[in-house]
Design a protein around this motif. Sequence first.
Motif, PDB file in Angstrom:
ATOM      1  N   THR A 124     -36.613 -61.797  27.677  1.00  0.00           N
ATOM      2  CA  THR A 124     -37.302 -62.591  28.698  1.00  0.00           C
ATOM      3  C   THR A 124     -37.845 -63.855  28.027  1.00  0.00           C
ATOM      4  N   PHE A 125     -38.382 -63.681  26.820  1.00  0.00           N
ATOM      5  CA  PHE A 125     -38.877 -64.821  26.047  1.00  0.00           C
ATOM      6  C   PHE A 125     -37.752 -65.826  25.790  1.00  0.00           C
ATOM      7  N   VAL A 126     -36.607 -65.312  25.358  1.00  0.00           N
ATOM      8  CA  VAL A 126     -35.479 -66.207  25.038  1.00  0.00           C
ATOM      9  C   VAL A 126     -35.114 -67.046  26.267  1.00  0.00           C
ATOM     10  N   ILE A 127     -35.000 -66.400  27.426  1.00  0.00           N
ATOM     11  CA  ILE A 127     -34.619 -67.151  28.623  1.00  0.00           C
ATOM     12  C   ILE A 127     -35.720 -68.148  28.999  1.00  0.00           C
ATOM     13  N   ALA A 128     -36.983 -67.696  28.929  1.00  0.00           N
ATOM     14  CA  ALA A 128     -38.074 -68.594  29.306  1.00  0.00           C
ATOM     15  C   ALA A 128     -38.126 -69.815  28.398  1.00  0.00           C
ATOM     16  N   GLN A 129     -37.871 -69.590  27.105  1.00  0.00           N
ATOM     17  CA  GLN A 129     -37.988 -70.690  26.151  1.00  0.00           C
ATOM     18  C   GLN A 129     -36.773 -71.613  26.203  1.00  0.00           C
ATOM     19  N   ALA A 130     -35.605 -71.040  26.569  1.00  0.00           N
ATOM     20  CA  ALA A 130     -34.382 -71.827  26.422  1.00  0.00           C
ATOM     21  C   ALA A 130     -33.842 -72.412  27.721  1.00  0.00           C
ATOM     22  N   PHE A 131     -34.230 -71.836  28.879  1.00  0.00           N
ATOM     23  CA  PHE A 131     -33.502 -72.199  30.091  1.00  0.00           C
ATOM     24  C   PHE A 131     -33.511 -73.699  30.399  1.00  0.00           C
ATOM     25  N   LEU A 132     -34.686 -74.348  30.328  1.00  0.00           N
ATOM     26  CA  LEU A 132     -34.731 -75.756  30.741  1.00  0.00           C
ATOM     27  C   LEU A 132     -33.928 -76.643  29.783  1.00  0.00           C
ATOM     28  N   SER A 133     -33.917 -76.252  28.495  1.00  0.00           N
ATOM     29  CA  SER A 133     -33.105 -77.019  27.546  1.00  0.00           C
ATOM     30  C   SER A 133     -31.622 -76.748  27.787  1.00  0.00           C
ATOM     31  N   MET A 134     -31.292 -75.486  28.096  1.00  0.00           N
ATOM     32  CA  MET A 134     -29.884 -75.164  28.378  1.00  0.00           C
ATOM     33  C   MET A 134     -29.410 -75.921  29.624  1.00  0.00           C
ATOM     34  N   LEU A 135     -30.292 -75.994  30.623  1.00  0.00           N
ATOM     35  CA  LEU A 135     -29.951 -76.722  31.849  1.00  0.00           C
ATOM     36  C   LEU A 135     -29.676 -78.191  31.518  1.00  0.00           C
ATOM     37  N   CYS A 136     -30.500 -78.724  30.610  1.00  0.00           N
ATOM     38  CA  CYS A 136     -30.358 -80.128  30.233  1.00  0.00           C
ATOM     39  C   CYS A 136     -29.021 -80.354  29.512  1.00  0.00           C
ATOM     40  N   HIS A 137     -28.664 -79.414  28.617  1.00  0.00           N
ATOM     41  CA  HIS A 137     -27.444 -79.626  27.831  1.00  0.00           C
ATOM     42  C   HIS A 137     -26.183 -79.125  28.515  1.00  0.00           C
ATOM     43  N   MET A 138     -26.274 -77.959  29.160  1.00  0.00           N
ATOM     44  CA  MET A 138     -25.056 -77.381  29.756  1.00  0.00           C
ATOM     45  C   MET A 138     -24.884 -77.835  31.209  1.00  0.00           C
ATOM     46  N   LYS A 139     -25.928 -78.421  31.783  1.00  0.00           N
ATOM     47  CA  LYS A 139     -25.934 -78.861  33.185  1.00  0.00           C
ATOM     48  C   LYS A 139     -25.509 -77.708  34.106  1.00  0.00           C
ATOM     49  N   PHE A 140     -24.664 -77.989  35.106  1.00  0.00           N
ATOM     50  CA  PHE A 140     -24.276 -76.929  36.045  1.00  0.00           C
ATOM     51  C   PHE A 140     -23.555 -75.774  35.343  1.00  0.00           C
ATOM     52  N   GLY A 141     -23.008 -76.057  34.140  1.00  0.00           N
ATOM     53  CA  GLY A 141     -22.276 -75.044  33.372  1.00  0.00           C
ATOM     54  C   GLY A 141     -23.129 -73.822  33.043  1.00  0.00           C
ATOM     55  N   ILE A 142     -24.459 -73.984  33.082  1.00  0.00           N
ATOM     56  CA  ILE A 142     -25.339 -72.854  32.799  1.00  0.00           C
ATOM     57  C   ILE A 142     -25.052 -71.695  33.750  1.00  0.00           C
ATOM     58  N   PHE A 143     -24.653 -72.036  34.996  1.00  0.00           N
ATOM     59  CA  PHE A 143     -24.384 -70.958  35.957  1.00  0.00           C
ATOM     60  C   PHE A 143     -23.023 -70.307  35.697  1.00  0.00           C
ATOM     61  N   PHE A 144     -22.080 -71.060  35.096  1.00  0.00           N
ATOM     62  CA  PHE A 144     -20.844 -70.417  34.644  1.00  0.00           C
ATOM     63  C   PHE A 144     -21.172 -69.470  33.492  1.00  0.00           C
ATOM     64  N   PHE A 145     -22.093 -69.915  32.625  1.00  0.00           N
ATOM     65  CA  PHE A 145     -22.508 -69.098  31.476  1.00  0.00           C
ATOM     66  C   PHE A 145     -23.071 -67.758  31.951  1.00  0.00           C
ATOM     67  N   PHE A 146     -24.007 -67.820  32.924  1.00  0.00           N
ATOM     68  CA  PHE A 146     -24.594 -66.568  33.418  1.00  0.00           C
ATOM     69  C   PHE A 146     -23.536 -65.716  34.141  1.00  0.00           C
ATOM     70  N   SER A 147     -22.623 -66.379  34.882  1.00  0.00           N
ATOM     71  CA  SER A 147     -21.646 -65.550  35.603  1.00  0.00           C
ATOM     72  C   SER A 147     -20.695 -64.864  34.620  1.00  0.00           C
ATOM     73  N   ALA A 148     -20.441 -65.489  33.476  1.00  0.00           N
ATOM     74  CA  ALA A 148     -19.612 -64.821  32.466  1.00  0.00           C
ATOM     75  C   ALA A 148     -20.319 -63.550  31.976  1.00  0.00           C
ATOM     76  N   TRP A 149     -21.627 -63.654  31.754  1.00  0.00           N
ATOM     77  CA  TRP A 149     -22.398 -62.461  31.345  1.00  0.00           C
ATOM     78  C   TRP A 149     -22.320 -61.379  32.422  1.00  0.00           C
ATOM     79  N   VAL A 150     -22.446 -61.798  33.692  1.00  0.00           N
ATOM     80  CA  VAL A 150     -22.404 -60.823  34.787  1.00  0.00           C
ATOM     81  C   VAL A 150     -21.051 -60.106  34.783  1.00  0.00           C
ATOM     82  N   PHE A 151     -19.991 -60.870  34.511  1.00  0.00           N
ATOM     83  CA  PHE A 151     -18.649 -60.280  34.448  1.00  0.00           C
ATOM     84  C   PHE A 151     -18.614 -59.197  33.362  1.00  0.00           C
ATOM     85  N   VAL A 152     -19.110 -59.557  32.170  1.00  0.00           N
ATOM     86  CA  VAL A 152     -19.088 -58.614  31.047  1.00  0.00           C
ATOM     87  C   VAL A 152     -19.917 -57.367  31.366  1.00  0.00           C
TER      88      VAL A 152
END
Length: 510
Positions: free
Chosen positions: A434-462
Amino acid sequence: MAGGFGAATGGTEFEARITPLVIISCIMAASGGLMFGYDVGISGGVTSMPEFLKEFFPTVYKNQQDPGLTGNYCKYDNQGLQLFTSSLYLAALLATFFASYTTKTLGRKMTMLIAGILFLAGTAFNAAALNLAMLIVGRLLLGCGVGFANQAIPLFLSEIAPTRIRGALNILFQLNITIGILVANLINYGTSKLTNGYGWRISLGLAGIPALLLTVGSLIVVDTPNSLISRGKLDEGKEILRRIRGVDNVDPEYLEIVEASRAAAEVKNPFQNLLKRRNRPSLVIAIVMQIFQQFTGINAIMFYAPVLFQTLGFKSDASLYSSVITGLVNVLSTLVSVAFVDKAGRRMLLIEAGVQMFLSQMGVAIVMGLKVKDHSNNLGHGLGILVLILVCSFVASFAWSWGPLGWLIPSETFAAEARSAGQSVVVSTNMLFTFVIAQAFLSMLCHMKFGIFFFFSAWVFVMTIFTIFFIPETKNTPIDEMNDRVWKKHWYWQRYMDDFEDGPKSKDQV
Ligand code: BGC
């Protein structure tokens, strides 16, 4: 944490009535869950309030007022701002290990009291904060409260509940978390309308209400028979057992608790014991499920929904009420889980939700990818509503699957001798990610942009593939019969059960 673990008492049904003491303990659980949920839900709204940002995060405030400076995706990318949210979970992670010790030596009741006091102190620091340091100290204190509460309360509940309502009580705690998140969203919506600059103080200060409920509640309730008996207070334990069960003959249950305490006392080093081969399946499932639960991306929404909706171009007000809508969907969908978990089963919920979460997140990613660019935002009203519907569909499917089951399944699959240590590993792993997501999400959004949701959907697939092959069905299986009825029959995990006969036996075998 939501979930909790069955106490020493297993699948056997003992004579019991639902007494006022049991009802009071449900109310206790409510305030502990509410408190945790309130902390989860309050930070996102507060961090999107201009007054709050102006005071503590002036750079973010500037970016928010003029997105031209950073682009749409990066206006909230600030480590300090993320630390405000994440510090709570870091503190909770560390506190869990102390809490594991106090639940054992001081009892469940005292541990809950410690949690209540920490919550009150944290709330005071937050509501009165004059600078960032006070704000973070407040969050750290709240986090310690979460660590203590989430270790002790589920344990307390499982031990005090009659067997036949233990499962329902377990998810009830998650339900209270979701109610806490919703209440926080509603309060943020109300206080954001205040023009006196005190909105955020009221939002953070109102956490005092569930904190006070927990503190007073823990002074009123009795400690659990299991806790008293394992600390050598046999007579008191038996007397309390009689009072909570509301019947005279509690001997069978009493003897089982005494036996379970004796077996647990034989385990000299609980954490080393956890690493034994026969505990491997439940340990792996417990850890992996916590990682997966957080990598669904749920807390990107729970913590940062208002911020995310603003990134999508929603106005401040629309962002906050959209968060209220997702909060409401979260509560209502948890009820679906309560209704189906023992009928359709755990696997069915996880697999259905996996498909739904995957499609919803892919949808969000595609719409954002097409329409939300760094310096232009063409989402418009119709697509804005579509994104909101997709986010709700994602939250709903999480709420009837990985939300409650991420806690329930690990809590019911550990053998009695490994359950207590197992629970602290579950809580701390969850807090870490939970800490990792809280600390990283806004930076990931900034760098990965909309791709962050592809990233999470890949995890959901796995995780859905993992569920299909490795998560066993545990519905209607008494918690102390998991080894025989679940693990030993599983196509893969059965190979770890070969040394089961050699080590300390789980209480159903003693
Ligand atoms: C998770 C939390 C999450 C909540 C959302 C819980 O099961 O552990 O991290 O915020 O569900 O409802």
